[in-house]
Scaffold this motif. Sequence first.
Motif, PDB file in Angstrom:
ATOM      1  N   PRO A   2       1.084  -1.237   0.042  1.00 30.96           N
ATOM      2  CA  PRO A   2      -0.090  -0.005  -0.031  1.00 30.96           C
ATOM      3  C   PRO A   2       0.889   1.322   0.142  1.00 30.96           C
ATOM      4  O   PRO A   2       1.939   1.376   0.764  1.00 30.96           O
ATOM      5  N   LYS A   3       0.327   2.264  -0.561  1.00 31.35           N
ATOM      6  CA  LYS A   3       0.895   3.685  -0.790  1.00 31.35           C
ATOM      7  C   LYS A   3       0.115   4.551  -0.098  1.00 31.35           C
ATOM      8  O   LYS A   3      -0.899   4.743  -0.353  1.00 31.35           O
ATOM      9  N   ALA A   4       0.799   5.470   0.860  1.00 32.11           N
ATOM     10  CA  ALA A   4      -0.091   6.383   1.548  1.00 32.11           C
ATOM     11  C   ALA A   4      -0.101   7.545   0.444  1.00 32.11           C
ATOM     12  O   ALA A   4       0.556   7.559  -0.365  1.00 32.11           O
ATOM     13  N   ALA A  32       1.983   1.655   5.234  1.00 30.25           N
ATOM     14  CA  ALA A  32       2.766   2.523   4.277  1.00 30.25           C
ATOM     15  C   ALA A  32       4.043   2.842   4.635  1.00 30.25           C
ATOM     16  O   ALA A  32       5.150   2.776   3.929  1.00 30.25           O
ATOM     17  N   MET A  33       4.154   3.299   5.906  1.00 33.30           N
ATOM     18  CA  MET A  33       5.282   3.933   6.534  1.00 33.30           C
ATOM     19  C   MET A  33       6.423   2.771   6.910  1.00 33.30           C
ATOM     20  O   MET A  33       7.450   2.801   6.825  1.00 33.30           O
ATOM     21  N   GLU A  34       5.853   1.610   7.372  1.00 37.28           N
ATOM     22  CA  GLU A  34       6.282   0.404   7.840  1.00 37.28           C
ATOM     23  C   GLU A  34       6.937  -0.354   6.573  1.00 37.28           C
ATOM     24  O   GLU A  34       8.046  -1.022   6.592  1.00 37.28           O
ATOM     25  N   GLY A  36       8.748   0.809   4.235  1.00 32.81           N
ATOM     26  CA  GLY A  36       9.955   1.567   3.776  1.00 32.81           C
ATOM     27  C   GLY A  36      10.317   1.890   2.677  1.00 32.81           C
ATOM     28  O   GLY A  36      11.309   2.032   1.909  1.00 32.81           O
ATOM     29  N   GLN A  37       9.052   2.076   1.697  1.00 30.36           N
ATOM     30  CA  GLN A  37       9.049   2.115   0.226  1.00 30.36           C
ATOM     31  C   GLN A  37       8.749   3.754  -0.154  1.00 30.36           C
ATOM     32  O   GLN A  37       8.422   4.021  -1.329  1.00 30.36           O
ATOM     33  N   LEU A  38       8.385   4.376   1.077  1.00 32.85           N
ATOM     34  CA  LEU A  38       7.867   5.743   0.882  1.00 32.85           C
ATOM     35  C   LEU A  38       9.051   6.742   0.702  1.00 32.85           C
ATOM     36  O   LEU A  38       9.992   6.627   1.345  1.00 32.85           O
ATOM     37  N   PRO A  39       8.953   7.659  -0.375  1.00 33.55           N
ATOM     38  CA  PRO A  39       9.906   8.806  -0.369  1.00 33.55           C
ATOM     39  C   PRO A  39       9.990   9.552   1.079  1.00 33.55           C
ATOM     40  O   PRO A  39       8.738   9.585   1.646  1.00 33.55           O
ATOM     41  N   LEU A  40      11.217  10.087   1.189  1.00 28.53           N
ATOM     42  CA  LEU A  40      11.257  10.884   2.687  1.00 28.53           C
ATOM     43  C   LEU A  40      10.287  11.877   2.795  1.00 28.53           C
ATOM     44  O   LEU A  40       9.544  12.120   3.874  1.00 28.53           O
ATOM     45  N   GLY A  41      10.028  12.517   1.644  1.00 27.61           N
ATOM     46  CA  GLY A  41       8.920  13.821   1.685  1.00 27.61           C
ATOM     47  C   GLY A  41       7.370  13.269   2.315  1.00 27.61           C
ATOM     48  O   GLY A  41       6.858  13.767   3.075  1.00 27.61           O
TER      49      GLY A  41
END
Length: 82
Positions: A2-4, A32-34, A36-41
């Motif tokens: 999943p992507k936030a 989504a945060m766990e 580890g695939q989200l860009p830093l922003g």
Amino acid sequence: MPKAKTKAVSEISTPPESYELALAELEELAVAMESGQLPLGEMMQGYRRASFLLEFCRQQLDTVEAQIRALDEGQIKQWSQD
């Protein structure tokens, strides 16, 4: 995974319609945060939104707790989720 959803800064502090929706959004953000695939922003926006949602939930729980205390003391008061 999943992507936030990326939220604009103004949307970060938009209250959810209910406690239950806040919990569901928190769960989605956590997954989504766990991942580890989200860009830093997006990770930082997710963290800010999660912090806002946690405070919203705390306020809702505090309101319910106060209402329960009032009922326990025999002081029935009108309750609202606002």
